[in-house]
Design a protein around this motif. Structure first.
Motif, PDB file in Angstrom:
ATOM      1  N   GLU A   1       0.833  -1.202   0.000  1.00  0.00           N
ATOM      2  CA  GLU A   1       0.000   0.000   0.000  1.00  0.00           C
ATOM      3  C   GLU A   1       0.872   1.259   0.000  1.00  0.00           C
ATOM      4  O   GLU A   1       1.948   1.280   0.609  1.00  0.00           O
ATOM      5  CB  GLU A   1      -0.925   0.015   1.229  1.00  0.00           C
ATOM      6  N   ILE A   2       0.386   2.290  -0.664  1.00  0.00           N
ATOM      7  CA  ILE A   2       1.058   3.590  -0.663  1.00  0.00           C
ATOM      8  C   ILE A   2       0.007   4.690  -0.630  1.00  0.00           C
ATOM      9  O   ILE A   2      -1.184   4.441  -0.848  1.00  0.00           O
ATOM     10  CB  ILE A   2       1.949   3.803  -1.914  1.00  0.00           C
ATOM     11  N   ALA A   3       0.459   5.915  -0.351  1.00  0.00           N
ATOM     12  CA  ALA A   3      -0.384   7.106  -0.472  1.00  0.00           C
ATOM     13  C   ALA A   3       0.375   8.130  -1.317  1.00  0.00           C
ATOM     14  O   ALA A   3       1.618   8.171  -1.300  1.00  0.00           O
ATOM     15  CB  ALA A   3      -0.720   7.675   0.902  1.00  0.00           C
ATOM     16  N   LEU A   4      -0.352   8.942  -2.073  1.00  0.00           N
ATOM     17  CA  LEU A   4       0.255   9.958  -2.936  1.00  0.00           C
ATOM     18  C   LEU A   4      -0.294  11.339  -2.599  1.00  0.00           C
ATOM     19  O   LEU A   4      -1.432  11.469  -2.132  1.00  0.00           O
ATOM     20  CB  LEU A   4      -0.051   9.661  -4.411  1.00  0.00           C
ATOM     21  N   ASP A   5       0.537  12.367  -2.843  1.00  0.00           N
ATOM     22  CA  ASP A   5       0.029  13.731  -2.680  1.00  0.00           C
ATOM     23  C   ASP A   5      -1.018  14.008  -3.753  1.00  0.00           C
ATOM     24  O   ASP A   5      -1.025  13.383  -4.825  1.00  0.00           O
ATOM     25  CB  ASP A   5       1.185  14.730  -2.751  1.00  0.00           C
TER      26      ASP A   5
ATOM     27  N   GLY B   1      15.699   0.457  -6.369  1.00  0.00           N
ATOM     28  CA  GLY B   1      15.576  -0.985  -6.517  1.00  0.00           C
ATOM     29  C   GLY B   1      14.545  -1.328  -7.568  1.00  0.00           C
ATOM     30  O   GLY B   1      14.203  -0.503  -8.421  1.00  0.00           O
ATOM     31  N   PRO B   2      14.021  -2.543  -7.526  1.00  0.00           N
ATOM     32  CA  PRO B   2      13.029  -2.966  -8.515  1.00  0.00           C
ATOM     33  C   PRO B   2      11.741  -2.160  -8.390  1.00  0.00           C
ATOM     34  O   PRO B   2      11.452  -1.547  -7.366  1.00  0.00           O
ATOM     35  CB  PRO B   2      12.799  -4.448  -8.160  1.00  0.00           C
ATOM     36  N   VAL B   3      10.945  -2.197  -9.458  1.00  0.00           N
ATOM     37  CA  VAL B   3       9.652  -1.531  -9.445  1.00  0.00           C
ATOM     38  C   VAL B   3       8.717  -2.254  -8.474  1.00  0.00           C
ATOM     39  O   VAL B   3       8.711  -3.475  -8.400  1.00  0.00           O
ATOM     40  CB  VAL B   3       9.040  -1.523 -10.853  1.00  0.00           C
ATOM     41  N   VAL B   4       7.964  -1.458  -7.730  1.00  0.00           N
ATOM     42  CA  VAL B   4       6.988  -2.011  -6.790  1.00  0.00           C
ATOM     43  C   VAL B   4       5.590  -1.619  -7.251  1.00  0.00           C
ATOM     44  O   VAL B   4       5.340  -0.446  -7.550  1.00  0.00           O
ATOM     45  CB  VAL B   4       7.236  -1.492  -5.359  1.00  0.00           C
ATOM     46  N   GLU B   5       4.705  -2.583  -7.338  1.00  0.00           N
ATOM     47  CA  GLU B   5       3.311  -2.294  -7.653  1.00  0.00           C
ATOM     48  C   GLU B   5       2.516  -2.315  -6.352  1.00  0.00           C
ATOM     49  O   GLU B   5       2.524  -3.318  -5.633  1.00  0.00           O
ATOM     50  CB  GLU B   5       2.750  -3.309  -8.647  1.00  0.00           C
ATOM     51  N   ALA B   6       1.869  -1.215  -6.043  1.00  0.00           N
ATOM     52  CA  ALA B   6       1.161  -1.103  -4.766  1.00  0.00           C
ATOM     53  C   ALA B   6      -0.203  -0.470  -4.974  1.00  0.00           C
ATOM     54  O   ALA B   6      -0.442   0.249  -5.959  1.00  0.00           O
ATOM     55  CB  ALA B   6       1.983  -0.273  -3.777  1.00  0.00           C
ATOM     56  N   LYS B   7      -1.074  -0.726  -4.035  1.00  0.00           N
ATOM     57  CA  LYS B   7      -2.423  -0.175  -4.086  1.00  0.00           C
ATOM     58  C   LYS B   7      -2.431   1.223  -3.478  1.00  0.00           C
ATOM     59  O   LYS B   7      -1.855   1.455  -2.424  1.00  0.00           O
ATOM     60  CB  LYS B   7      -3.375  -1.091  -3.319  1.00  0.00           C
ATOM     61  N   LEU B   8      -3.073   2.148  -4.166  1.00  0.00           N
ATOM     62  CA  LEU B   8      -3.205   3.515  -3.662  1.00  0.00           C
ATOM     63  C   LEU B   8      -4.339   3.543  -2.636  1.00  0.00           C
ATOM     64  O   LEU B   8      -5.513   3.379  -2.985  1.00  0.00           O
ATOM     65  CB  LEU B   8      -3.502   4.484  -4.804  1.00  0.00           C
TER      66      LEU B   8
END
Length: 852
Positions: free
Chosen positions: A151-155, A176-183
């Motif tokens: 999980e991540i949050a964006l401005d 590092g490698p690309v991470v796919e996360a849910k907003l």
């Protein structure tokens, strides 16, 4: 006398218009620069005013994260900021709380997989919720903060820009490698990085540490103070609790904010200084126009001034009347320049805002200092420029003045002038030559002083130079223009002082433009040769943020389809014989396929034996040759002896010391991987480039560039800088054009009788126009040609002082561009002559002949 001065200003409005325009343009540039820099500085300060509002004391680990350089990491001790540190600081008597902060580079991909925003403004941090589940630094406007690695949050700005909504899958990458996360959340923030167009990605604490630093580590710790505890008192309590190590900075919030304000003032001050330099160049060009205009006005009014002397006016009164005239023109022009400068400042703010919509903006700031400086500069420049013509007017004897409309310069004055000019020029050229011979930074001051002296000397000598130079192109003028061409040549050398003063304005502009162009071409050529000579690889893979690549990237690239050979370039700093040197580690097995150095002794195979390859500068400095041994102190504090296996020519992209990558890895637990060189089985193909992108997970932070793209990248930076300089010099060139127009227009008025006689004996209107145009072209080309020669010489000298910092630098003359500049100067002459030529052709023959 004062009424006479006012009458002259009002009576000769047309003649003085160009002079007033020159003063107005120069002062407008000054005022615009000051207005814009003050406005931009206020906008930055307002944008950053809340950055440290919740910080009483901050502890920063400069060696933490991907933002730290290889040297900082190598010099840092083993101490770090951990949860234990946070707890110790939180337990201080004056601390209301302590918060561990994780910060580092994090790029966010848009839906196409491209990086959002600029790499230098892409940031990641940890979401640190309190007991209520909220982080006051990042209030959520949608959703909630991240709780796990997926999980991540964006401005809000970033989310809106990419069209992301809560629940979408977002691709992010650090080093590092690309991470796919849910907003999971979208937040607002006062972070200046975001307010200026950057991106901010929030992770949960564990993920932020794992991704941006290392598990359990913080990049900084922020303390808040209890009521009644001052920041300085809390600072004194915190300092003993900070881990030992020279990479830690401990400061109060007030000090951090003051430092940031100082940095903003310094950066805007540097910008203002650079812009003001070009503004004063424009004013300096205007000086020649103003002086030339008043010289011609005085010459045209000699009988009037003589009559005033004859009826009782003193020399002081005559001088004063000319200076009052200049004062009036300067004051009116400066006020107009101030008003135009406010418009320029607003225009610059709008232009910058259009280029980057996220740049901070503010209401225009017009300080009293701006008004005072602009008016004072405009008036002083005009009055000082008119001083010599005013003194010359006062020295004319009444009887001599009444008998002749134009008093030629005495032979004595020309001899004195040429002597002074020769001394200045010779001294300036000697200083330039000495500075260039040093080959290092110490020569820049002599070159700068010499360039100034030489430029002044050449200006003084321009009347002497005009006759032989114009005589050389006489046959060409006669061939192109016939009788009008011959007349144009004679007119150009009739008054060498006037020709020189008109040409001088263009000389300044072309000296600077050609000098910058030659320096840019020389640096471009050096970089191009460095890339071409040392790089045999088809592609270079690197991080867009210029940080270390992940340790997994070299292995991913090596396994990519179509790759024949690859090697990471590992950057490190070792102490060699007691001196810290930059080290480049690479794969000795693929070295010959990917890179090339011109060995003067030894063999490239020495890398495989664990030996060093050093360039000629290092070999000379340490007095080593192939077979010599050097004492090495590694970053892990161990020491050893390494043999020099070869010496190669200085220059290229690989640095001063090469060693096998395995040797660096022995002493670097986390090596700094700057680039990966790749050789394809079928060369540089689109398929290989796509294969490399796919192998790195289509990471938006990782760039795959061919040899040509690397060269183009350097070239674009230099070209952009040159274009900015050309734009700033445009005002000076515009004023120089006004000078040519002004001189020709006043010269036509002065030669009305002559033009009438030429018309009377058969020269038609087309011939008159051709004569004036060719005269203008001759003057323009004369000034431009002198400027080109002087600019190229100064550029050669400047290049000489850069050789120590840019190995292999040689002076390259871009003949095509220089020829274009010369041709443009001829076009300037033609354009400047349009109005004066039309005016001359329309003069009535009889009234012109009757002119007294």
């Amino acid at each position: 006398m004062y009424r006479t001065a006012l009458r002259n200003v009002l009576a000769h409005k047309g003649r003085l218009l160009m002079t007033a325009l020159a003063v107005m343009l120069g002062t407008a540039f000054v005022a615009g620069t000051m207005v814009y820099s003050d406005t931009f500085g206020k906008a930055l300060r307002d944008s950053n005013s809340k950055s440290y509002s919740d910080i009483a004391v901050q502890v920063v680990d400069r060696a933490a994260g991907s933002g730290a350089s290889a040297r900082q990491k190598s010099e840092a001790g083993s101490a770090t900021l951990t949860d234990a540190t946070v707890q110790q600081l939180a337990a201080l008597p004056g601390a209301a709380g302590a918060r561990g902060v994780v910060s580092g580079f994090t790029g966010v991909a848009d839906r196409k997989g491209d990086l959002i925003g600029q790499f230098w403004a892409a940031k990641g941090a940890n979401f640190a919720p309190g007991q209520d589940g909220k982080d006051p630094r990042y209030p959520m406007v949608e959703g909630q903060g991240p709780k796990n690695a997926k999980e991540i949050a964006l401005d809000r700005r970033t989310a809106d820009k990419a069209g992301y909504k809560v629940g979408d899958t977002v691709r992010v990458a650090a080093n590092g490698p690309v991470v796919e996360a849910k907003l999971t959340g979208v937040f607002t923030t006062d972070d200046p990085v975001v307010n200026t167009g950057g991106t901010l990605t929030l992770f949960d604490k564990a993920t932020a540490q794992q991704t941006l630093l290392e598990p359990g580590r913080y990049s900084s710790v922020v303390l808040t103070a209890k009521p009644g505890t001052s920041e300085d008192a809390l600072l004194a309590q915190a300092q003993p609790k900070v881990p030992s190590g020279n990479q830690f900075d401990v400061e109060t919030g007030a000090k951090l904010q003051a430092d940031e304000q100082a940095d903003i003032s310094q950066s805007t001050g540097s910008m203002r200084t650079m812009l003001l330099v070009f503004a004063f160049i424009a004013l300096f060009v205007g000086v020649f126009i103003i002086a030339n205009t008043f010289t011609m006005l005085v010459a045209q009014r000699t009988k009037e001034l003589a009559l005033m002397r004859a009826i009782g006016a003193s020399r002081k009164q005559v001088t004063r009347s000319v200076l009052v005239e200049a004062l009036l023109i300067g004051a009116v022009s400066a006020v107009a320049g101030l008003l135009a400068g406010v418009g320029i400042g607003a225009g610059m703010q709008s232009l910058v805002g259009a280029l980057n919509e996220n740049m901070p903006s503010s209401a225009l700031v017009v300080k009293p200092l701006t008004v005072l400086v602009t008016v004072a500069v405009g008036v002083l420049v005009t009055v000082l420029s008119a001083l010599l013509p005013a003194l010359r007017a006062a020295r004319i004897a009444p009887v001599a003045a009444m008998s002749s409309g134009d008093q030629p310069a005495s032979q004595k004055s020309l001899v004195v002038r040429n002597t002074i000019g020769s001394v200045f020029t010779a001294g300036g050229l000697a200083l330039i030559g000495y500075g260039a011979s040093t080959g290092n930074d110490s020569g820049r001051l002599p070159v700068g002083a010499g360039a100034f002296l030489a430029l002044i000397g050449v200006f003084v000598l321009l009347p002497l130079l005009s006759r032989p130079v114009v005589a050389l192109i006489g046959p060409l003028l006669r061939g192109l223009g016939g009788t009008p061409g011959k007349l144009a040549q004679q007119n150009a050398v009739r008054n060498p002082r006037r020709t020189a003063a008109t040409a001088a304005a263009l000389t300044i502009g072309l000296t600077l433009v050609s000098g910058l162009t030659v320096i840019g071409a020389s640096v471009n050529d050096t970089i191009d040769r460095a890339v071409t000579s040392s790089m045999k690889a088809d592609y270079i893979v690197s991080a867009a943020n210029h940080m270390s690549l992940s340790e997994q990237v070299p292995a991913q690239i090596a396994k990519a389809p179509g790759v024949a050979a690859s090697s990471p370039l590992i950057a490190a700093y070792w102490d060699l014989n007691g001196t810290t040197k930059s080290i480049t580690g690479l794969n000795p097995d693929t070295f010959d396929q990917l890179a090339e150095v011109k060995l003067t002794s030894g063999s490239g195979a020495a890398l495989g034996k664990g030996q060093l390859l050093v360039d000629q500068d290092v070999a000379k400095k340490f007095g080593v040759t192939t077979g010599s041994t050097m004492t090495v102190k590694y970053p892990d504090e161990s020491t050893g002896q390494l043999t020099v296996g070869g010496v190669y020519e200085t220059g290229g992209m690989l640095g001063p010391v090469l060693v096998a990558g395995g040797e660096v890895a022995k002493h670097e637990p986390k090596p700094y991987i700057a680039d990966v060189l790749v050789k394809g089985k079928d060369g540089a193909t689109a398929a290989l480039k796509q294969s490399l992108k796919d192998a790195t997970g289509a990471n938006p932070v990782i760039e795959v560039k061919s040899k040509q793209e690397v060269r183009d990248g350097f070239s674009q930076v230099i070209t952009f800088a040159l274009n900015v300089m050309y734009g700033l010099l445009g005002m000076a060139v515009l004023i120089a054009i006004l000078g040519v127009v002004n001189t020709l227009a006043m010269s036509v008025f002065e030669r009305k009788r002559e033009i009438g006689m030429l018309r009377a004996i058969g020269l038609d209107r087309r011939g008159i126009k051709r004569m004036v145009r060719l005269e203008s072209v001759v003057i323009s080309l004369f000034g431009a040609g002198i400027g080109l020669l002087l600019g190229c010489f100064i550029a050669w000298a400047v290049n000489g002082t850069l050789k120590s910092s840019l190995a292999g630098l040689t002076t390259v003359l871009p003949y095509g561009q220089l020829a274009v500049f010369l041709a443009l100067a001829g076009v300037v002459g033609l354009v400047a002559a349009i109005w004066p030529a039309r005016r001359a052709a329309r003069l009535d023959i009889l009234s012109s002949i009757k002119t007294d």
